[in-house]
Design a protein around this motif. Sequence first.
Motif, PDB file in Angstrom:
ATOM      1  N   CYS A 133     124.935  50.763 -11.349  1.00 52.81           N
ATOM      2  CA  CYS A 133     124.065  51.919 -11.474  1.00 52.81           C
ATOM      3  C   CYS A 133     123.496  51.928 -12.887  1.00 52.81           C
ATOM      4  CB  CYS A 133     124.842  53.203 -11.193  1.00 52.81           C
ATOM      5  SG  CYS A 133     126.091  53.540 -12.457  1.00 52.81           S
ATOM      6  N   HIS A 190     129.126  49.400  -8.027  1.00 48.41           N
ATOM      7  CA  HIS A 190     129.678  50.282  -7.002  1.00 48.41           C
ATOM      8  C   HIS A 190     129.647  49.566  -5.659  1.00 48.41           C
ATOM      9  CE1 HIS A 190     129.753  53.997  -9.379  1.00 48.41           C
ATOM     10  NE2 HIS A 190     128.622  53.600  -9.916  1.00 48.41           N
ATOM     11  N   CYS A 236     133.160  55.957 -12.459  1.00 50.46           N
ATOM     12  CA  CYS A 236     131.964  55.711 -13.274  1.00 50.46           C
ATOM     13  C   CYS A 236     131.475  57.033 -13.872  1.00 50.46           C
ATOM     14  CB  CYS A 236     130.889  55.113 -12.387  1.00 50.46           C
ATOM     15  SG  CYS A 236     129.389  54.640 -13.268  1.00 50.46           S
ATOM     16  N   CYS A 287     128.632  57.999 -14.054  1.00 48.88           N
ATOM     17  CA  CYS A 287     127.461  58.508 -13.312  1.00 48.88           C
ATOM     18  C   CYS A 287     127.882  59.563 -12.291  1.00 48.88           C
ATOM     19  CB  CYS A 287     126.728  57.373 -12.603  1.00 48.88           C
ATOM     20  SG  CYS A 287     127.560  56.758 -11.127  1.00 48.88           S
TER      21      CYS A 287
HETATM   22 ZN    ZN Z   1     127.866  54.544 -11.643  1.00 50.71          ZN
END
Ligand code: ZN
Length: 403
Positions: A228, A235, A290, A292
Amino acid sequence: MNFTELKQAVIYAHKNSPLYQKVFDGIGTENLNSIEDFQNLPFSDKHTLREVYPLGLQAVPDEDVVRIHSSSGTTGNPVIIPYTKQDVEDWAEMFSWCYKTAGVHSSDRVQIMVGYGLWTAGAGFQRGCETLGATAVPTGPGNTEKQFQMMIDLKSTVICSTSSYALLIAEEAARRNVKDKLNLRIGIMGSERFGDLMRSRISSELGIEIFDIYGLTEIYGPGIAIDCSKHEGMHWRDDFMYFEIIDPVTGKNLPDGESGELVITTLKKQAAPLIRYRTHDITRIIPNKCSCGSPYPMIDRILGRTDDMIKVKGVNIYPGQIEDVLRDIDGATSEYQIHINHVQGKDVLTLIVESKSGYAGLAKTIIKVFKAKIGITIECECVPVGTLPRSEKKSKRVFDNRD
Ligand code: ZN
């Protein structure tokens, strides 16, 4: 991870796939009770699939199969993988999610510079792009003239290619001095391993952010994992696949965070289910989430193939790990050699690294970081840039002088 789902996948394969009827012969898959039971099931790999060439792994009637793909087998029979309509849709959904994860929108024009044909690349990138609703520009690989014409005239915003082809395009863009005419913003690159130098070259010449995409023909194809915008790992969709990491020599499962061979079990695949399939790719499961915020777990970039592994002082080491160590050290370059000798009953690994000038004490730092990250004590020698031989092809880096 939902164990019931995993167990269902095993039972489904055992019941319907002639391949797994053979592999699981005499094993009571109905009685699997725990992940430990699952981890005792036999592996399968490319050889297992070749033995049942062409379609001995097909688990559905012919009328349910809508597509065939094949890996490019350099030796022996290729591996043939059948797909049902649902398999194709599942793969398209995953691939479309990959594009989305990389920041591709429906307004993007996606120039697909990968091969079309029996292998999975072209069809995967194309279907995923259309499922997302972006515009596919299926140029395929090669024909650089046409690539530039399409990139410039159609204002393509995304390119998909191997990293080596992207480098060629980047160098050509520099030669033609057309950077200002390009509208690219994203590059999705197949996960053949490529160094940071090449990465930053491609990225700056073409003005793109690079995303690594992973996959293999036996498990759908490309588009089963991607990094990402945080670039902390790739991922993967754990609702479609179960990932394990094993020691490639002993076959034992390794804890999250440790590098080893990636083994994949498909959870939803109908026509060609695979259970504990050895990919021979080396990576690790990243233990933390993560930044994100994605709920999907991550594997690291592919560190290499199991064939490239060396075992020193009882520890498995992959060239990719050494590149990772050197990348983080100021003054070190990515040019190195490994020499392994057996001295007085002990393995000695000597790492020769080309280093930039003005970094006294670099060898000591490398020894320290190597110990911390890989776990063994090595000897290190720093030499000036340009000392080690260069090769057009893959340079030989490992010299194992043990018997
Ligand atoms: Zn991520």
